[in-house]
Motif scaffolding. Sequence first.
Motif, PDB file in Angstrom:
ATOM      1  N   UNK A  11       0.664  -1.543  -0.145  1.00  0.00           N
ATOM      2  CA  UNK A  11       0.015   0.323   0.670  1.00  0.00           C
ATOM      3  C   UNK A  11       0.404   0.700   0.406  1.00  0.00           C
ATOM      4  N   UNK A  12       1.684   0.901   0.918  1.00  0.00           N
ATOM      5  CA  UNK A  12       2.549   2.685   1.130  1.00  0.00           C
ATOM      6  C   UNK A  12       3.784   2.650  -0.412  1.00  0.00           C
ATOM      7  N   UNK A  13       4.038   1.242  -1.143  1.00  0.00           N
ATOM      8  CA  UNK A  13       3.894   1.501  -2.073  1.00  0.00           C
ATOM      9  C   UNK A  13       3.249   2.529  -3.359  1.00  0.00           C
ATOM     10  N   UNK A  14       2.656   2.192  -3.679  1.00  0.00           N
ATOM     11  CA  UNK A  14       1.506   2.552  -4.103  1.00  0.00           C
ATOM     12  C   UNK A  14       1.137   4.122  -4.142  1.00  0.00           C
ATOM     13  N   UNK A  15       1.600   4.690  -3.014  1.00  0.00           N
ATOM     14  CA  UNK A  15       1.269   5.816  -3.084  1.00  0.00           C
ATOM     15  C   UNK A  15       1.155   6.533  -1.057  1.00  0.00           C
ATOM     16  N   UNK A  16       0.719   5.296  -0.998  1.00  0.00           N
ATOM     17  CA  UNK A  16       0.853   6.079   0.813  1.00  0.00           C
ATOM     18  C   UNK A  16      -0.411   5.980   1.127  1.00  0.00           C
ATOM     19  N   UNK A  17      -1.615   6.332   0.441  1.00  0.00           N
ATOM     20  CA  UNK A  17      -3.320   6.668   1.320  1.00  0.00           C
ATOM     21  C   UNK A  17      -3.482   7.841   2.312  1.00  0.00           C
ATOM     22  N   UNK A  31       0.049   8.426   4.631  1.00  0.00           N
ATOM     23  CA  UNK A  31       0.341   9.076   4.191  1.00  0.00           C
ATOM     24  C   UNK A  31       2.118   8.111   4.113  1.00  0.00           C
ATOM     25  N   UNK A  32       2.445   7.024   4.259  1.00  0.00           N
ATOM     26  CA  UNK A  32       3.270   5.721   3.799  1.00  0.00           C
ATOM     27  C   UNK A  32       3.954   5.208   5.329  1.00  0.00           C
ATOM     28  N   UNK A  33       2.807   5.257   6.640  1.00  0.00           N
ATOM     29  CA  UNK A  33       3.138   5.520   7.736  1.00  0.00           C
ATOM     30  C   UNK A  33       2.444   3.577   8.253  1.00  0.00           C
TER      31      UNK A  33
END
Length: 563
Positions: free
Chosen positions: A350-356, A359-361
Amino acid sequence: MGNHRLANRSLLVVAAALLAAACGIAPLQPDRQARAPRLDGFGTATLAVQSPSAEARQLFAQGMGQAYGFNEREAQRSFKAALALDPDCAMCAWGVAWQMGPNINWTERQGVKDALPYLDHALRRAATLPPRDRELIGALALRYAHASEARNIAPLQAQVCGAGAGNEEKADPLDIAYAERMRLLADRYPDDPDVLSLYAEAELIATRVDWWDERGQPAGRIGELADKLEAALTRQPRHTGLNHYLIHTVDDVHQAGRAEAAADRLGALAPKSPRLLHMPSHTYAQIGRYADAERVNAEALAADEAMRATLKQQGFTPGTDWRGHNGNFRWYAALMQGRGELALQVARANSLRGGGDHGGTQPLLTLMRLERWDELLREAPPAGKGSKTLVLTELARGTALARLGRPAEAREALARMEPAAAMLNTMAGERPDYMSKQMRGIAGSAQARLRAEIASAEGRHEEALGQQALAITAAKDIDGAEPPLLAAGNRLALGDMQLRARDWAAAEQSFRRDLAEHPQSGWALRGLSQALQAQDRRAEADAARAALASAWAEADAGLRGPL
């Protein structure tokens, strides 16, 4: 729900402007070159068009399937391509106009101006249509303030002029009027599943307060709508729209069981729809079927990639992207199963996809829930530098430091967090929209949680419990999102702090309340069994451990512990 708040004066100005524009709408010249991808596996609808073109009829049916799958861009492409083949197809033009308007996920009305020419085109060709189709077009004319509905809009404007202003989110009076018109049509055509589906969409958009309150009581006509959808599904259980909208309508921990059969059906009805494969997870999460919630979101993510490949192969760019939402839901469901390694794998993807929204956390938040403190401190910080990312990063790292007995360093993390939290609050202001509530919720809950962790680490248990209670209150909106934005960990944290403070009875109540909000939660059952055992209530503790063994049958061994 989306942010839609207009002052009374603005509403009148907008409505008047739309009426004026509708009076002078230039006749639409359908784009005869419009084309759409060919997509199957998205479910079916009974609403059909009368057209000499078989291909136009097929494209209209495809548009309905895409609309019920919340793929507005693909629905518009399909309806426009149908209109290119049959420029006299009034319902094809209606479909374009419908899909340009508000929807459940985006209740704004910016698309109305572009929709009016299509609606006008439909009205000009509606005379020979069956009564139901003419009435559907007329209802949309009311929603979009077309001049043909001026008589019905005039009293509405007077009503708006006398209404009180406020800061809460409010539905546009035209959307409320449209929902009422569609309710009357649903009563007039009680055996038509598409009319009822259209009414359901309209009523959900027009009801801006929570559809169910904390006691499971409905707002407005939501309870009546749920009854109508349930009754219709006994007659037409395979209708995509009815199943989809029932899941939305009863999306509440007290009511979701009413949609369990619909949830079990829906994916098979639309096996290539990312949205409709995902939708059962809303029901599954509410009733404690977390393994099924994880499974259907994995299927939805795969379907989204397949759809994107199909569109690219046919020369089209993808439209709605549900991967962020579906990925976040899969992460939440994996955590609720106690499958920490899977949750961490999904969080990294999910974080690689953009963080949503995170925020990548998400990897840091996952390690925080799993209490893998040393690993959390070794985790590389997210690349983003926004306020939300900084707040959540310092929350995770500060909590780890406090749990490792390093409260002075945790205070340093809190000091780094506070300016970013203040920035979130400044950006949010007092606005009632979802994004503003999210920013305030993250800022308030993260500060209170980290203060509580520091106080607990230093043995100041009363202060810790007070701060964690504040964190729960601040997180109300983000914990009420679907999925819960931070995986609904604040009440669990309170129960854990109460265990550390040896307040066994209070911990028991915290975990029981969390179970009421999240049925079959292994996290809550684990804490409950500990609280009961500490009170020497062995039979109840054994029952809680048995429930935990069932709930966490696939959980990581390290989380389950001895059962």
